[in-house]
Write a protein that holds these residues in place. Structure first.
Motif, PDB file in Angstrom:
ATOM      1  N   LEU A 103     -20.392  39.950  42.327  1.00 11.73           N
ATOM      2  CA  LEU A 103     -19.539  40.437  41.242  1.00 11.73           C
ATOM      3  C   LEU A 103     -20.428  40.813  40.070  1.00 11.73           C
ATOM      4  CD1 LEU A 103     -16.724  40.915  39.936  1.00 11.73           C
ATOM      5  CD2 LEU A 103     -16.797  38.522  39.192  1.00 11.73           C
ATOM      6  N   GLN A 104     -20.362  42.076  39.658  1.00 11.62           N
ATOM      7  CA  GLN A 104     -21.158  42.565  38.535  1.00 11.62           C
ATOM      8  C   GLN A 104     -20.249  42.986  37.382  1.00 11.62           C
ATOM      9  OE1 GLN A 104     -23.630  45.892  39.615  1.00 11.62           O
ATOM     10  NE2 GLN A 104     -25.442  44.626  39.938  1.00 11.62           N
ATOM     11  N   VAL A 129     -33.779  43.875  34.695  1.00 10.37           N
ATOM     12  CA  VAL A 129     -33.835  43.049  33.487  1.00 10.37           C
ATOM     13  C   VAL A 129     -33.735  41.591  33.914  1.00 10.37           C
ATOM     14  CG1 VAL A 129     -32.763  42.510  31.267  1.00 10.37           C
ATOM     15  CG2 VAL A 129     -32.773  44.871  32.115  1.00 10.37           C
ATOM     16  N   LYS A 130     -34.869  40.917  33.885  1.00 10.25           N
ATOM     17  CA  LYS A 130     -34.968  39.528  34.333  1.00 10.25           C
ATOM     18  C   LYS A 130     -34.426  39.428  35.763  1.00 10.25           C
ATOM     19  CE  LYS A 130     -35.039  37.574  29.701  1.00 10.25           C
ATOM     20  NZ  LYS A 130     -34.454  36.594  28.748  1.00 10.25           N
ATOM     21  N   GLU A 131     -33.680  38.365  36.056  1.00 13.73           N
ATOM     22  CA  GLU A 131     -33.277  38.120  37.438  1.00 13.73           C
ATOM     23  C   GLU A 131     -31.967  38.789  37.813  1.00 13.73           C
ATOM     24  OE1 GLU A 131     -32.315  34.324  40.417  1.00 13.73           O
ATOM     25  OE2 GLU A 131     -33.041  33.960  38.385  1.00 13.73           O
ATOM     26  N   LYS A 132     -31.033  38.925  36.850  1.00 14.95           N
ATOM     27  CA  LYS A 132     -29.683  39.360  37.208  1.00 14.95           C
ATOM     28  C   LYS A 132     -29.250  40.666  36.543  1.00 14.95           C
ATOM     29  CE  LYS A 132     -27.910  34.710  38.170  1.00 14.95           C
ATOM     30  NZ  LYS A 132     -26.839  33.731  37.903  1.00 14.95           N
ATOM     31  N   ASN A 150     -25.527  59.364  30.567  1.00 11.76           N
ATOM     32  CA  ASN A 150     -24.780  58.168  30.979  1.00 11.76           C
ATOM     33  C   ASN A 150     -25.740  56.987  30.949  1.00 11.76           C
ATOM     34  OD1 ASN A 150     -23.806  60.542  33.136  1.00 11.76           O
ATOM     35  ND2 ASN A 150     -22.153  59.495  32.078  1.00 11.76           N
ATOM     36  N   SER A 151     -25.322  55.925  30.290  1.00 11.54           N
ATOM     37  CA  SER A 151     -26.165  54.728  30.227  1.00 11.54           C
ATOM     38  C   SER A 151     -25.294  53.506  30.471  1.00 11.54           C
ATOM     39  CB  SER A 151     -26.849  54.620  28.866  1.00 11.54           C
ATOM     40  OG  SER A 151     -25.903  54.553  27.816  1.00 11.54           O
ATOM     41  N   GLU A 152     -25.837  52.533  31.199  1.00  3.56           N
ATOM     42  CA  GLU A 152     -25.071  51.318  31.449  1.00  3.56           C
ATOM     43  C   GLU A 152     -25.985  50.136  31.755  1.00  3.56           C
ATOM     44  OE1 GLU A 152     -22.526  52.732  34.624  1.00  3.56           O
ATOM     45  OE2 GLU A 152     -23.728  51.707  36.139  1.00  3.56           O
ATOM     46  N   TYR A 153     -25.443  48.967  31.485  1.00  2.00           N
ATOM     47  CA  TYR A 153     -26.137  47.725  31.816  1.00  2.00           C
ATOM     48  C   TYR A 153     -25.268  46.957  32.806  1.00  2.00           C
ATOM     49  CZ  TYR A 153     -27.932  42.990  31.566  1.00  2.00           C
ATOM     50  OH  TYR A 153     -28.432  41.745  31.903  1.00  2.00           O
ATOM     51  N   ARG A 154     -25.829  46.681  33.986  1.00  2.00           N
ATOM     52  CA  ARG A 154     -25.124  45.941  35.033  1.00  2.00           C
ATOM     53  C   ARG A 154     -25.686  44.524  35.088  1.00  2.00           C
ATOM     54  NH1 ARG A 154     -26.866  50.654  39.310  1.00  2.00           N
ATOM     55  NH2 ARG A 154     -25.843  52.408  38.244  1.00  2.00           N
ATOM     56  N   HIS A 155     -24.796  43.561  35.136  1.00  2.00           N
ATOM     57  CA  HIS A 155     -25.235  42.161  35.158  1.00  2.00           C
ATOM     58  C   HIS A 155     -24.476  41.408  36.250  1.00  2.00           C
ATOM     59  CE1 HIS A 155     -27.179  38.640  33.340  1.00  2.00           C
ATOM     60  NE2 HIS A 155     -26.080  37.992  33.706  1.00  2.00           N
ATOM     61  N   THR A 156     -25.210  40.716  37.092  1.00  3.29           N
ATOM     62  CA  THR A 156     -24.601  39.949  38.174  1.00  3.29           C
ATOM     63  C   THR A 156     -23.973  38.672  37.616  1.00  3.29           C
ATOM     64  OG1 THR A 156     -26.145  40.818  39.814  1.00  3.29           O
ATOM     65  CG2 THR A 156     -25.016  38.765  40.349  1.00  3.29           C
ATOM     66  N   GLY A 185     -17.474  51.908  27.094  1.00  2.00           N
ATOM     67  CA  GLY A 185     -16.486  51.240  27.932  1.00  2.00           C
ATOM     68  C   GLY A 185     -17.037  50.040  28.669  1.00  2.00           C
ATOM     69  N   LEU A 186     -16.134  49.408  29.408  1.00  2.00           N
ATOM     70  CA  LEU A 186     -16.448  48.210  30.186  1.00  2.00           C
ATOM     71  C   LEU A 186     -16.003  48.413  31.626  1.00  2.00           C
ATOM     72  CD1 LEU A 186     -15.114  45.501  27.686  1.00  2.00           C
ATOM     73  CD2 LEU A 186     -17.505  46.159  28.032  1.00  2.00           C
ATOM     74  N   GLY A 187     -16.652  47.673  32.539  1.00  2.00           N
ATOM     75  CA  GLY A 187     -16.260  47.796  33.926  1.00  2.00           C
ATOM     76  C   GLY A 187     -16.654  46.593  34.756  1.00  2.00           C
ATOM     77  N   LEU A 188     -16.186  46.591  35.992  1.00  2.00           N
ATOM     78  CA  LEU A 188     -16.525  45.555  36.966  1.00  2.00           C
ATOM     79  C   LEU A 188     -16.949  46.216  38.268  1.00  2.00           C
ATOM     80  CD1 LEU A 188     -13.649  42.930  36.507  1.00  2.00           C
ATOM     81  CD2 LEU A 188     -16.055  42.614  35.899  1.00  2.00           C
TER      82      LEU A 188
END
Length: 416
Positions: free
Chosen positions: A345-346, A280-283, A330-336, A377-380
């Motif tokens: 750090l994501q 998704v785009k750059e990050k 399971n679905s998730e969005y990871r963003h740098t 939920g949320l995560g790092l």
């Protein structure tokens, strides 16, 4: 005479063109631990072959899937000289999975693996687990032992856990032990398709600890089993450091022969994991995993598909239910959030959801609200770009369905 000179010029021109479009030489650079011969063995490119960009791209994609390589690229110089540049991972790393729930439950698994033994992409290591009881396992995987397409895997595991057993009279806790010895033959048909076929001999032991009892369920028993396994994998993933794009499918089929058929009959189990990733785009990075599984629909309280923190639903707890069928998304969005040199750090936003078929039940069980669990939920993610799978993750899942729990899940590597 003029025709002779004309033909001579044409021949020389085509000869020059032909030479320009062939691989005149091939070189691998940048690798230190990984043997050059081990890398070259996996590549399709050949000196003297036509210079084909599709072959080069597929070679690079294949190399980036190896645990030993963090990044790879190619250059083509005038005259047909091809160079593959390699950026290696540090591959001797610890593994860890830790999870808790609001019931003060705590369990962990730690291990140490080398994903590039002898510089030949051999994987060897083991783990120790504490989930009320102690467990351990040892794994050896040599995917290119016999050729660039054929290899072998050997696994040993002694796993002991406390398992809830759901009876008509209530819930019981059993101490469960599984001691297994597994041998798999590995074969890769081409860049995207591979298969593993083998046999697993294991012994299961159940010892009643507390809770409800039933005349139909023994308090203690052990049984020897033989499991015939086949795994088919389609892998078209493309990696760029922490980012992934593409599709992957893993089909796992097992036939279990019980050596005491008068106690438990033979049964069949199978499931397929469908994984899809998109940049998704750059990050940004979207990630999805859909698991669909079914087994022989016995009424046994020891059904094979578990609802578990560390397998499918983050925050749900340790093996809180079992079934003879499962549908899990399971679905998730990871963003740098931050990236500098080797460190990333994501952030992670996820929704885990699933439903199960009760032992001996029907397909209608999949839509029963008591069997459906949804946990956003949320995560790092703390990522080291130069160490294979060096991703330390923290996720907090909070259930929104009836009777849900909440909890933290720690681990090394992405959840999927």
């Amino acid at each position: 005479m003029k025709y002779f000179w004309f033909l001579l010029i044409v021949v020389i021109s085509f000869s020059g063109f032909s030479q320009e479009n062939k691989v005149s030489s091939f070189e691998i650079q940048g690798n230190k631990k990984t043997k050059t011969a081990a890398i070259a063995r996996l590549c399709e490119i050949q000196q003297g072959a036509p210079l084909d960009s599709i072959v080069l791209e597929e070679d690079i994609k294949r190399l980036k899937q190896l645990p030993s390589i963090s990044h790879a690229y190619y250059t083509v110089e005038k005259g047909g000289k091809v160079t593959y540049g390699i950026e290696e991972n540090f591959t001797t790393i610890p593994t860890a999975n830790i999870y808790t729930t609001n019931d003060d439950e705590f369990a962990f698994r730690i291990g140490l693996y080398d994903f590039n033994v002898l510089g030949r992409n051999i994987i060897f290591g083991g783990f120790y687990q504490n989930d009320i009881y102690n467990s351990f396992g040892v794994n050896l995987r040599m995917p290119f032992l016999f050729s660039r397409k054929a290899g072998l895997a050997i696994n040993y595991q002694n796993l002991t856990t406390q398992e809830p057993v759901y009876l008509d009279t209530g819930t019981a806790d059993y101490k469960y032990n599984n001691t297994s010895h597994e041998l798999l033959g590995l074969y890769r048909f081409n860049f995207q398709n591979r298969i593993a076929v083998g046999v697993n001999y294991f012994k299961e032991e159940y010892d009643y600890k507390r809770g409800a009892t039933s005349d139909q369920v023994p308090l203690t028993y052990s049984i020897d089993k033989i499991l015939f396994k086949s795994i088919y994998e389609y892998n078209n993933l493309d990696y760029y450091y922490q980012y992934v794009a593409g599709f992957k499918s893993i089909l796992n089929l097992q036939y279990v022969v019980n050596l005491k058929k008068e106690v438990i009959p033979d049964f069949i189990i199978g499931w397929n994991d469908f994984l899809y990733y998109s940049r998704v785009k750059e990050k940004g990075n979207l990630a999805f995993r859909l698991r669909v599984g079914l087994s022989t629909n016995d009424t046994s309280p020891f059904a094979p598909f578990a609802v578990d923190n560390n397998i499918n639903i983050r925050g749900v707890g340790n093996t809180i239910d079992r079934g003879t069928g499962a549908i899990v998304l399971n679905s998730e969005y990871r963003h740098t959030l931050y990236e500098k040199d080797w460190f990333v750090l994501q952030s992670n936003i996820f929704v885990d959801g699933g439903t199960w078929r009760n032992p001996g039940g029907t397909f209608d069980d999949f839509v029963e609200k008591d069997n459906i669990r949804i946990y956003p939920g949320l995560g790092l993610r703390f990522i080291h770009k130069r160490i294979f799978n060096a991703i330390f993750r923290i996720d907090y899942g909070y259930g929104v369905t009836e009777g849900a729990t909440h909890g933290l899940v720690f681990g090394i590597g992405q959840y999927f």
